[in-house]
Write a protein that holds these residues in place. Structure first.
Motif, PDB file in Angstrom:
ATOM      1  N   ASP A 132       0.810  -1.218   0.000  1.00 59.96           N
ATOM      2  CA  ASP A 132       0.000   0.000   0.000  1.00 59.96           C
ATOM      3  C   ASP A 132       0.848   1.276   0.000  1.00 59.96           C
ATOM      4  O   ASP A 132       0.504   2.261   0.636  1.00 59.96           O
ATOM      5  N   ASN A 133       1.948   1.250  -0.726  1.00 55.22           N
ATOM      6  CA  ASN A 133       2.762   2.446  -0.911  1.00 55.22           C
ATOM      7  C   ASN A 133       2.302   3.198  -2.157  1.00 55.22           C
ATOM      8  O   ASN A 133       1.960   2.588  -3.178  1.00 55.22           O
ATOM      9  N   GLY A 134       2.313   4.532  -2.085  1.00 54.00           N
ATOM     10  CA  GLY A 134       1.866   5.347  -3.209  1.00 54.00           C
ATOM     11  C   GLY A 134       3.008   5.722  -4.143  1.00 54.00           C
ATOM     12  O   GLY A 134       4.087   6.114  -3.698  1.00 54.00           O
ATOM     13  N   LEU A 135       2.765   5.595  -5.445  1.00 53.48           N
ATOM     14  CA  LEU A 135       3.715   6.015  -6.466  1.00 53.48           C
ATOM     15  C   LEU A 135       2.979   6.878  -7.487  1.00 53.48           C
ATOM     16  O   LEU A 135       1.759   6.993  -7.469  1.00 53.48           O
ATOM     17  N   PHE A 136       3.748   7.471  -8.394  1.00 55.54           N
ATOM     18  CA  PHE A 136       3.139   8.173  -9.517  1.00 55.54           C
ATOM     19  C   PHE A 136       4.047   8.091 -10.728  1.00 55.54           C
ATOM     20  O   PHE A 136       5.250   7.856 -10.606  1.00 55.54           O
ATOM     21  N   ALA A 187       1.396  -6.858  -8.204  1.00 54.41           N
ATOM     22  CA  ALA A 187       2.186  -5.917  -7.410  1.00 54.41           C
ATOM     23  C   ALA A 187       1.453  -4.624  -7.087  1.00 54.41           C
ATOM     24  O   ALA A 187       1.936  -3.836  -6.264  1.00 54.41           O
ATOM     25  N   HIS A 188       0.276  -4.388  -7.701  1.00 54.69           N
ATOM     26  CA  HIS A 188      -0.384  -3.097  -7.575  1.00 54.69           C
ATOM     27  C   HIS A 188      -1.866  -3.255  -7.259  1.00 54.69           C
ATOM     28  O   HIS A 188      -2.467  -4.301  -7.501  1.00 54.69           O
ATOM     29  N   GLN A 189      -2.455  -2.178  -6.748  1.00 52.51           N
ATOM     30  CA  GLN A 189      -3.882  -2.179  -6.432  1.00 52.51           C
ATOM     31  C   GLN A 189      -4.620  -1.773  -7.707  1.00 52.51           C
ATOM     32  O   GLN A 189      -4.743  -0.595  -8.024  1.00 52.51           O
ATOM     33  N   TYR A 218      -0.820   5.876  -8.416  1.00 48.65           N
ATOM     34  CA  TYR A 218      -1.240   4.496  -8.206  1.00 48.65           C
ATOM     35  C   TYR A 218      -0.547   3.969  -6.957  1.00 48.65           C
ATOM     36  O   TYR A 218       0.333   4.641  -6.377  1.00 48.65           O
ATOM     37  N   TRP A 219      -0.948   2.770  -6.518  1.00 47.37           N
ATOM     38  CA  TRP A 219      -0.468   2.232  -5.248  1.00 47.37           C
ATOM     39  C   TRP A 219      -0.053   0.770  -5.411  1.00 47.37           C
ATOM     40  O   TRP A 219      -0.563   0.055  -6.274  1.00 47.37           O
ATOM     41  N   THR A 220       0.859   0.344  -4.558  1.00 51.37           N
ATOM     42  CA  THR A 220       1.222  -1.064  -4.524  1.00 51.37           C
ATOM     43  C   THR A 220       0.100  -1.855  -3.856  1.00 51.37           C
ATOM     44  O   THR A 220      -0.771  -1.302  -3.182  1.00 51.37           O
ATOM     45  N   THR A 221       0.122  -3.158  -4.041  1.00 43.82           N
ATOM     46  CA  THR A 221      -0.913  -4.017  -3.479  1.00 43.82           C
ATOM     47  C   THR A 221      -0.851  -4.018  -1.949  1.00 43.82           C
ATOM     48  O   THR A 221       0.217  -3.833  -1.353  1.00 43.82           O
TER      49      THR A 221
END
Length: 208
Positions: A77-81, A107-109, A162-165
């Motif tokens: 649940d880490n945020g990236l862009f 790997a992503h939500q 977007y976010w990691t799973t």
């Protein structure tokens, strides 16, 4: 505990070519329709021509302002862009652009029923999503900005968050998001579709 290990390498760029981005989205340019009821009143649709080119794409952690880290590892649940820039190389002015991002599902939500689903900058609206048919295990999420007008040589930048799973026990390494742009106007003929998309230069890992 479930553990998933998925290698994601440079084959993403090879897989996510134009045909991949087009899959599941109505981006192909149809033939020009000609009304033939009467020669005196025959109408044709004027086709514009444009070369839609992605000129830069890079990822970072949400809140990050420094240089893009190399081979960073993120947890659950880490945020990236991703910031991506598109340029219209002309010759005509166009209105309406779509952007698509392809990411590994594990790997992503990427479940729209949950929070932290991908979102884009103001003016860009969610359009559709679908499994990437040429990169198994990836999913494509698309956004549209139907009011964006690009004159020849003009550029625009979109930020996709977007976010990691949030799932535990997931390990996916060497992730390079792939982003591609496309004109939304069916009357725009793209003169060079080989430069619409590109993956990020740096990769990252997800270990939850």
């Amino acid at each position: 505990m479930r553990e998933t290990t998925t290698p994601v390498g440079d084959d993403v760029a090879a897989g996510m070519k134009r045909r991949t981005i087009l899959a599941g989205a109505a981006w192909s340019v149809p033939a020009i329709a000609v009304a033939t009821a009467s020669p005196a009143f025959a109408a044709t649709t004027t086709t514009k021509k444009a070369d839609i080119q992605i000129t830069s794409v890079q990822w970072n952690a949400q809140g990050g302002t420094s240089a893009v880290p190399a081979d960073a590892t993120f947890n659950a649940d880490n945020g990236l862009f991703v910031d991506a820039t598109v340029r219209n190389n002309g010759p005509d002015t166009i209105t309406g652009v779509s952007v698509a991002i392809s990411l590994p599902i594990s790997a992503h939500q990427l479940d729209p029923s949950k929070s932290h689903y991908p979102e884009a900058s103001d003016g860009w609206s969610y359009y559709t999503s679908y499994d990437d048919v040429t990169v198994p295990g990836n999913r494509v999420v698309t956004f549209r900005n139907d009011s964006l007008t690009l004159a020849p040589s003009q550029t625009a930048t979109v930020r996709i968050k977007y976010w990691t799973t949030s799932d535990k026990g997931v390990t996916v390494d060497n992730i390079k998001p792939f982003v591609a742009f496309q004109a939304t106007d069916p009357n725009v003929e793209e003169t060079n579709q080989s430069n619409n998309g590109e993956k990020t230069a740096n990769s990252y890992n997800v270990h939850t």
